[in-house]
Design an enzyme around this catalytic site. Structure first.
Site, short mmCIF file in Angstrom:
data_model
loop_
_atom_site.label_atom_id
_atom_site.label_comp_id
_atom_site.label_asym_id
_atom_site.label_seq_id
_atom_site.Cartn_x
_atom_site.Cartn_y
_atom_site.Cartn_z
N SER A 1 -10.78 -1.14 3.57
CA SER A 1 -10.12 -1.57 4.81
C SER A 1 -9.66 -0.34 5.57
O SER A 1 -8.96 0.51 5.02
CB SER A 1 -8.89 -2.42 4.50
OG SER A 1 -9.29 -3.57 3.81
N ARG B 1 0.82 -1.23 0.00
CA ARG B 1 0.00 0.00 0.00
C ARG B 1 0.85 1.27 0.00
O ARG B 1 0.51 2.26 0.64
CB ARG B 1 -0.97 0.01 1.19
CG ARG B 1 -1.94 -1.12 1.21
CD ARG B 1 -2.91 -1.11 0.04
NE ARG B 1 -3.68 -2.32 0.01
CZ ARG B 1 -3.31 -3.41 -0.69
NH1 ARG B 1 -2.25 -3.41 -1.46
NH2 ARG B 1 -4.04 -4.50 -0.66
N GLU C 1 -5.05 2.60 6.95
CA GLU C 1 -4.77 2.51 5.51
C GLU C 1 -5.40 3.71 4.81
O GLU C 1 -4.87 4.22 3.82
CB GLU C 1 -5.36 1.20 4.94
CG GLU C 1 -5.18 1.08 3.45
CD GLU C 1 -5.46 -0.32 2.91
OE1 GLU C 1 -5.20 -1.31 3.62
OE2 GLU C 1 -5.93 -0.41 1.76
C1 LIG Z 1 -15.64 -0.79 -0.75
C2 LIG Z 1 -14.17 -0.54 -0.94
C3 LIG Z 1 -13.34 -1.60 -1.22
C4 LIG Z 1 -11.96 -1.38 -1.40
N1 LIG Z 1 -11.16 -2.45 -1.67
C5 LIG Z 1 -9.84 -2.25 -1.87
C6 LIG Z 1 -8.98 -3.37 -2.17
O1 LIG Z 1 -9.41 -4.49 -2.32
N2 LIG Z 1 -7.66 -3.11 -2.32
C7 LIG Z 1 -7.13 -1.84 -2.19
O2 LIG Z 1 -5.91 -1.68 -2.35
N3 LIG Z 1 -7.92 -0.78 -1.90
C8 LIG Z 1 -9.26 -0.96 -1.74
N4 LIG Z 1 -10.06 0.12 -1.44
C9 LIG Z 1 -9.44 1.46 -1.24
C10 LIG Z 1 -9.33 2.32 -2.48
O3 LIG Z 1 -10.32 1.99 -3.44
C11 LIG Z 1 -7.95 2.24 -3.12
O4 LIG Z 1 -6.94 2.67 -2.22
C12 LIG Z 1 -7.85 3.10 -4.38
O5 LIG Z 1 -6.64 2.80 -5.04
C13 LIG Z 1 -7.91 4.61 -4.12
O6 LIG Z 1 -8.10 5.27 -5.36
P1 LIG Z 1 -8.86 6.68 -5.46
O7 LIG Z 1 -8.83 7.12 -6.86
O8 LIG Z 1 -10.22 6.56 -4.85
O9 LIG Z 1 -7.94 7.59 -4.56
P2 LIG Z 1 -8.37 8.66 -3.48
O10 LIG Z 1 -9.04 7.97 -2.34
O11 LIG Z 1 -9.10 9.77 -4.12
O12 LIG Z 1 -6.94 9.17 -3.03
C14 LIG Z 1 -6.09 8.26 -2.33
C15 LIG Z 1 -4.68 8.83 -2.33
O13 LIG Z 1 -4.17 8.80 -3.67
C16 LIG Z 1 -3.73 10.11 -4.06
N5 LIG Z 1 -4.02 10.26 -5.48
C17 LIG Z 1 -5.21 10.14 -6.11
N6 LIG Z 1 -5.05 10.35 -7.44
C18 LIG Z 1 -3.73 10.61 -7.63
C19 LIG Z 1 -2.94 10.93 -8.78
N7 LIG Z 1 -3.47 11.02 -10.01
N8 LIG Z 1 -1.61 11.17 -8.60
C20 LIG Z 1 -1.05 11.09 -7.37
N9 LIG Z 1 -1.74 10.79 -6.25
C21 LIG Z 1 -3.07 10.55 -6.38
C22 LIG Z 1 -4.53 11.07 -3.18
O14 LIG Z 1 -3.86 12.31 -3.02
C23 LIG Z 1 -4.62 10.29 -1.89
O15 LIG Z 1 -3.45 10.46 -1.12
C24 LIG Z 1 -11.43 -0.07 -1.27
C25 LIG Z 1 -12.30 1.01 -1.00
C26 LIG Z 1 -13.66 0.77 -0.85
C27 LIG Z 1 -14.56 1.94 -0.58
#
Ligand SMILES: Cc1cc2nc3c(=O)[nH]c(=O)nc-3n(C[C@H](O)[C@H](O)[C@H](O)COP(=O)(O)OP(=O)(O)OC[C@H]3O[C@@H](n4cnc5c(N)ncnc54)[C@H](O)[C@@H]3O)c2cc1C
Length: 317
Positions: free
Chosen positions: A227, A177, A297
């Protein structure tokens, strides 16, 4: 506050509904909570990102970068400065032989789905992760038998000086992560993934199987950020939390899920402060009863003032 919005409007006079002020962040996060962003911008090109970040750097204007908001908790007080969301407006994809190149706003589900349609295997694990390519690469998102580190070829990003750079997989410093981008001000704009030719039927069947495993074990019917805590070495966060008797533990509208103790969920009317209070209680109780410090996380965004001090090892963006 209005000045920030007005100034950004002057930079992007034709942005229209891609530039908003006083936007309640619950609409932009999967936890469905959080106060107002003073100024929210949805860029549709790398050039717009470069213009905005250069402008902000000259004026020491804070920028908060989000994708689909699926790994964040935005404070009830909201977000000062400019909030930039890289999502559907920067979500193009291109296929070339065994490679898919995706802009950072593309959803992981859509990239995995497009690959599957073309019988390319390797991203099935990502089809149920509700984030973007950018958020996923930053977090090295993973599930079941895979993580993005396994298939990334290269990533293009804007560095702190807004120059476009490219790194190969080996330079991503991928870990659990985390990546080279964690905690930096770099902006991921495009990533190339290497895939393997497979059977379309097997790929879709694997995706369906993983989706069904998720539905039966995770509280997908409730808003959350996935998580809550990272997996501590040698343990499972959910099991530790459950063994400490915390399943269902509730403060205000936030609770430890009854279905999976690794998730903290919004029961419908949670505030971000309720969620933070549950995080703190869980972390403190598990530490006291087992000696293990659970590291969040999820990431915390916006104006938390000193409220966040009680939570150990958390990341504020
Ligand atoms: C129901 C559910 C299930 C999930 N299951 C998983 C799973 O199985 N595995 C897992 O790893 N995660 C899981 N997640 C967490 C999440 O979906 C992941 O961490 C995902 O990768 C976050 O992406 P996001 O675009 O929503 O980022 P955001 O939540 O919008 O941002 C997360 C971080 O990434 C940074 N960021 C976003 N875009 C960029 C960019 N273009 N450049 C640089 N930094 C950036 C942000 O500044 C922030 O620090 C889950 C979440 C939910 C709600």
């Amino acid at each position: 506050m209005t000045d920030i919005y007005k100034n950004i409007e002057t930079l992007f006079p034709s942005a229209g509904s891609r530039l908003l002020k006083d936007v309640i962040m619950s609409e932009y996060t999967t936890f469905r909570l959080g106060g107002p962003a003073d100024c929210l911008f949805l860029p549709e090109s790398i050039e717009e990102l470069q213009i905005l970040y250069s402008y902000a750097a000259e004026r020491h204007l804070p920028i908060t970068l989000l994708g689909r908001g699926s790994n964040v908790i935005v404070s009830d007080l909201g977000i000062r400065g400019v909030t930039v969301i890289i999502s559907d407006n920067l979500s193009g994809t291109e296929f070339a032989e065994d490679t898919i190149i995706a802009q950072s706003g593309a959803s992981l589900a859509s990239v995995a789905g497009q690959a599957a349609q073309r019988s390319w295997s390797g991203l099935e694990f990502a089809s149920g992760i509700p984030g973007t390519v950018g958020g996923g690469v930053m977090m090295n998102a993973g599930a079941y038998d895979g993580c993005l580190a396994d298939s990334v070829i290269w990533t293009e990003y804007l560095d702190e000086h807004r120059y476009l750079r490219r790194i190969d997989n080996a330079d991503h410093e991928f870990g659990y992560r985390r990546s080279f981008f964690t905690g930096s001000r770099k902006i991921i704009v495009r990533t190339a993934f290497r895939l393997k030719e497979g059977s379309k039927q097997e790929i879709f069947s694997k995706m369906a199987d993983l989706a069904s495993r998720r539905r039966s074990s995770q509280p997908l019917e409730r808003p959350s950020a996935g998580s809550a805590f990272k997996r501590p070495a040698g343990f499972y966060a959910g099991k530790l939390i459950s063994d400490c008797g915390l399943k269902g533990f509730q403060i205000g509208g936030a609770a430890v899920s009854d279905k999976h103790a690794g998730f903290i969920v919004n029961l419908g009317n949670a505030t971000a402060s309720d969620v933070l209070a549950v995080f703190c209680h869980v972390q403190q109780t598990v530490k006291k009863m087992t000696g293990v410090l659970l590291e969040p996380e999820v990431r915390f965004a916006g104006d938390w003032q000193s409220a966040i001090d009680e939570l150990n090892s958390c990341h504020i963006i």
